[in-house]
Design an enzyme around this catalytic site. Structure first.
Site, PDB file in Angstrom:
ATOM      1  N   GLY A  73      35.352  46.423  35.058  1.00 15.30           N
ATOM      2  CA  GLY A  73      35.342  47.545  34.112  1.00 15.30           C
ATOM      3  C   GLY A  73      36.731  48.007  33.752  1.00 15.30           C
ATOM      4  O   GLY A  73      36.939  48.709  32.764  1.00 15.30           O
ATOM      5  N   ASP A  78      30.179  43.529  45.516  1.00 18.85           N
ATOM      6  CA  ASP A  78      31.108  43.262  44.403  1.00 18.85           C
ATOM      7  C   ASP A  78      32.554  43.421  44.865  1.00 18.85           C
ATOM      8  O   ASP A  78      33.478  43.104  44.111  1.00 18.85           O
ATOM      9  CB  ASP A  78      30.814  44.190  43.210  1.00 18.85           C
ATOM     10  CG  ASP A  78      30.761  45.654  43.604  1.00 18.85           C
ATOM     11  OD1 ASP A  78      29.982  45.991  44.510  1.00 18.85           O
ATOM     12  OD2 ASP A  78      31.516  46.454  43.038  1.00 18.85           O
ATOM     13  N   ARG A  95      47.607  42.612  40.120  1.00 16.27           N
ATOM     14  CA  ARG A  95      47.125  41.983  41.354  1.00 16.27           C
ATOM     15  C   ARG A  95      47.217  40.469  41.204  1.00 16.27           C
ATOM     16  O   ARG A  95      47.131  39.939  40.097  1.00 16.27           O
ATOM     17  CB  ARG A  95      45.670  42.348  41.606  1.00 16.27           C
ATOM     18  CG  ARG A  95      45.366  43.808  41.505  1.00 16.27           C
ATOM     19  CD  ARG A  95      44.060  44.136  42.183  1.00 16.27           C
ATOM     20  NE  ARG A  95      42.881  43.739  41.442  1.00 16.27           N
ATOM     21  CZ  ARG A  95      41.660  44.165  41.749  1.00 16.27           C
ATOM     22  NH1 ARG A  95      41.495  44.993  42.765  1.00 16.27           N
ATOM     23  NH2 ARG A  95      40.609  43.780  41.052  1.00 16.27           N
TER      24      ARG A  95
HETATM   25  P1  AMP Z   1      35.044  49.961  42.506  1.00 22.45           P
HETATM   26  O1  AMP Z   1      34.329  51.055  43.238  1.00 22.45           O
HETATM   27  O2  AMP Z   1      36.458  50.298  42.136  1.00 22.45           O
HETATM   28  O3  AMP Z   1      34.939  48.640  43.182  1.00 22.45           O
HETATM   29  O4  AMP Z   1      34.304  49.834  41.086  1.00 22.45           O
HETATM   30  C1  AMP Z   1      32.923  49.557  40.935  1.00 22.45           C
HETATM   31  C2  AMP Z   1      32.645  49.218  39.509  1.00 22.45           C
HETATM   32  O5  AMP Z   1      33.003  50.298  38.644  1.00 22.45           O
HETATM   33  C3  AMP Z   1      33.389  47.996  38.978  1.00 22.45           C
HETATM   34  O6  AMP Z   1      32.551  47.342  38.058  1.00 22.45           O
HETATM   35  C4  AMP Z   1      34.579  48.625  38.292  1.00 22.45           C
HETATM   36  O7  AMP Z   1      35.124  47.778  37.317  1.00 22.45           O
HETATM   37  C5  AMP Z   1      33.960  49.875  37.688  1.00 22.45           C
HETATM   38  N1  AMP Z   1      34.961  50.949  37.467  1.00 22.45           N
HETATM   39  C6  AMP Z   1      35.549  51.715  38.412  1.00 22.45           C
HETATM   40  N2  AMP Z   1      36.414  52.585  37.850  1.00 22.45           N
HETATM   41  C7  AMP Z   1      36.373  52.366  36.511  1.00 22.45           C
HETATM   42  C8  AMP Z   1      37.048  52.922  35.386  1.00 22.45           C
HETATM   43  N3  AMP Z   1      37.939  53.910  35.505  1.00 22.45           N
HETATM   44  N4  AMP Z   1      36.761  52.419  34.169  1.00 22.45           N
HETATM   45  C9  AMP Z   1      35.866  51.427  34.018  1.00 22.45           C
HETATM   46  N5  AMP Z   1      35.199  50.864  35.030  1.00 22.45           N
HETATM   47  C10 AMP Z   1      35.443  51.313  36.271  1.00 22.45           C
HETATM   48 MG    MG Z   2      35.312  46.844  42.900  1.00 21.96          MG
END
Ligand code: AMP
Ligand code: MG
Length: 519
Positions: A103, A271, A194
């Site tokens: 995302g 994920d 990264r």
């Molecule tokens: P994470 O908890 O960071 O592993 O994120 C879980 C999901 O939410 C993944 O698909 C990320 O890409 C999406 N995500 C987290 N933060 C954002 C953001 N600020 N904008 C878009 N997608 C996000």
């Molecule tokens: Mg993630």
């Protein structure tokens, strides 16, 4: 940056989404979507990793050149870059979440280094993608500093991890409600570049499997095995079985290293599990100060503590079992998948014994030694003792006259020190007796322990202090901390302040012990 050469197998060999916009959508039949990073106002490099830069053939002059900040801020693409966001799903906190995807991460391409190794470069926080699900695709400075520092610190600790090349301040602000409690604030934005051989996650396989798209699942599995596991032999089901067993084995070692150094990932959703067994997605992670198997830094998980420190080996098994379910259509029976999961358990048990031997400074781990270690862990938890300080100081205990004195500094509470002293003293006598029956000399033992028990870890409050300085416009704290974390097992005269107990003020301070997924 003339050294950067790209060979983008992922987008060349695998099916992508025909649409090239960041419109939110379900993406079927495709493993990624091509998407451009969204430009930022004023990109500025605020930190970089010299080891990663050197690996990629980048010199200091490259980093300092204006184009570097433009590229790694997402404003300019170099020749050969083909940006995309990957499509994946995942189990979040035990529940199937369906399509998630990158995302806010955008991969730029696969760089080939001078030794022929492949390094995917990925910008985290580079703007919206089809997978942003209503969010902004951005990342704030505080979480980006944390990811940048921790991924490099883990590498230097000898833990398998994704890496970081650089940290770029965007010059834009991002709105975040840090604790989801109705207090949104403007925060400075940043982007981490990264780096990893691959960012493929368990969830990349789970999504096509959940959709019944077995052709796509098989394509991704074949591609991953061929590109990232070239050492595996065999074909058909036997090859898939060898691959799954290898993923299980790597994951076991990764988690065992987390347990050795006191790292708590915080969000072990599927994920966030790398198919290469790398630590990936540094969000609300934390480091153990006082040894507490029940601790989690993640306030979002405070109720159930699913991802607490002591639970990590079991959670990894559960996550692997989700991966096994996803891969099941590639097999005619479940036997090989069950064997892989059993291999995880056996490998973890072996890795845990290695940890016991290394942390206690024994030539080998005998059966009774795991009991000795378990009894110590119970004492450490009960008496509120700093894990890092304790194990480091344990190397200084004189086995002929064991005393708790060299370990005193590791205790957080005087009363608990006093009340637990007899139990610790009794444990030290058992330990001393065991050492008397061990072939290692004192010097060998100390060297072995000091190579397994770091002097310096990225304590939560240290990272927060670097963040606080960066928020005031002083980026030097990040470079200083990284410099210390480059040699975590060395005693570094003059840097003692980085190897101290968590101060009392940090116990309840946001960012030091409490973190949320908001980043
Ligand atoms: P994470 O908890 O960071 O592993 O994120 C879980 C999901 O939410 C993944 O698909 C990320 O890409 C999406 N995500 C987290 N933060 C954002 C953001 N600020 N904008 C878009 N997608 C996000
Ligand atoms: Mg993630």
């Amino acid at each position: 940056m003339r050294h950067l050469r790209f060979d983008n197998t992922f987008v060349r060999e695998l099916p992508g989404d025909p649409e090239e916009s960041s419109r939110q959508r379900q993406v079927l039949g495709a493993l990624y979507s091509r998407v451009q990073p969204t430009p930022v106002a004023a990109p500025r490099v605020i930190a970089w990793s010299r080891e990663m830069a050197r690996t990629l053939g980048l010199e200091e002059a490259d980093i300092a050149s204006p184009v570097f900040a433009q590229v790694f801020g997402g404003n300019v693409l170099l020749d050969g870059m083909q940006p995309y966001a990957a499509n994946y799903g995942g189990h979040q906190f035990g529940v199937w979440a369906d399509q998630l995807g990158d995302g806010r991460a955008i991969s730029l391409g696969e760089a080939i280094d001078g030794a022929g190794r492949r390094w995917e470069l990925q910008l985290k926080g580079a703007g919206r993608t089809p997978y942003s699900r209503g969010a902004d695709g951005r990342a704030v400075l505080r979480s980006s500093v944390r990811e940048f520092l921790c991924s490099e610190a883990m590498h230097h600790l000898g833990v398998a991890t994704t890496r970081a090349l650089c940290l770029v301040a965007t010059g834009d602000t991002v709105v975040r409600d840090m604790f989801y409690d109705g207090h949104p604030q403007d925060e400075p934005g940043a982007i981490v570049c990264r780096v990893a051989p691959s960012f493929i996650r368990f969830g990349n396989f789970e999504l096509p499997a959940a959709r019944g798209d077995i052709g796509l699942l098989r394509q991704l599995a074949d591609y991953t095995i061929a590109r990232d596991f070239p050492e595996l032999r065999g074909e058909g089901e036997a090859l898939y079985a060898a691959w799954f067993a290898q993923v299980c084995e790597r994951t076991a070692w990764m988690v065992a290293h987390w347990m050795r150094v006191g790292f708590v990932h915080g969000v072990m959703n599927t994920d966030n599990m790398s198919i290469l067994g790398l630590t990936i997605d540094y969000g609300p992670y934390g480091w153990i100060d006082n040894f507490d198997p029940d601790w989690t830094p993640n306030t979002t998980d405070a109720g159930r503590r699913r991802y607490r420190f002591g639970q990590q080996p079991n959670v990894a098994w559960w996550n692997l079992s989700r991966l096994a379910m996803a891969l099941a259509p590639l097999f005619s029976g479940t036997g090989p998948l069950q064997a892989g999961l059993d291999h995880y358990a056996a490998t973890y048990a072996e890795a845990d014994r290695c940890n016991v031997a290394a942390k206690l400074g024994l030539a080998e781990c005998r059966d009774g030694d795991t009991v000795l270690a378990r009894d110590l862990y119970a004492l450490l938890a009960e008496a509120e003792v700093d894990m890092t300080l304790f194990f480091r100081a344990l190397a200084d205990v004189d086995r002929r006259h064991p005393s708790l004195e060299p370990l005193r500094e590791a205790f957080y509470d005087d009363a608990r020190y006093a009340s637990s002293a007899p139990a610790f003293t009794a444990w030290l006598s058992r330990y001393a007796a065991r050492l008397a029956d061990d072939p290692l000399s004192d010097d060998e033992r100390r060297a072995r322990m000091n190579a397994a028990n770091p002097r310096y870890v990225l304590r939560n409050y240290l990272a927060q202090q670097a963040i606080d300085r960066a928020m005031q416009g002083d980026d030097e704290g990040i470079a200083e901390l990284l410099e210390v974390m480059r040699r975590p097992y060395d005693d570094q005269p003059g840097n003692e302040r980085y190897a101290q107990k968590r101060p009392a003020w940090a116990v309840h301070k946001a960012g030091c012990s409490m973190l949320s997924c908001s980043s």
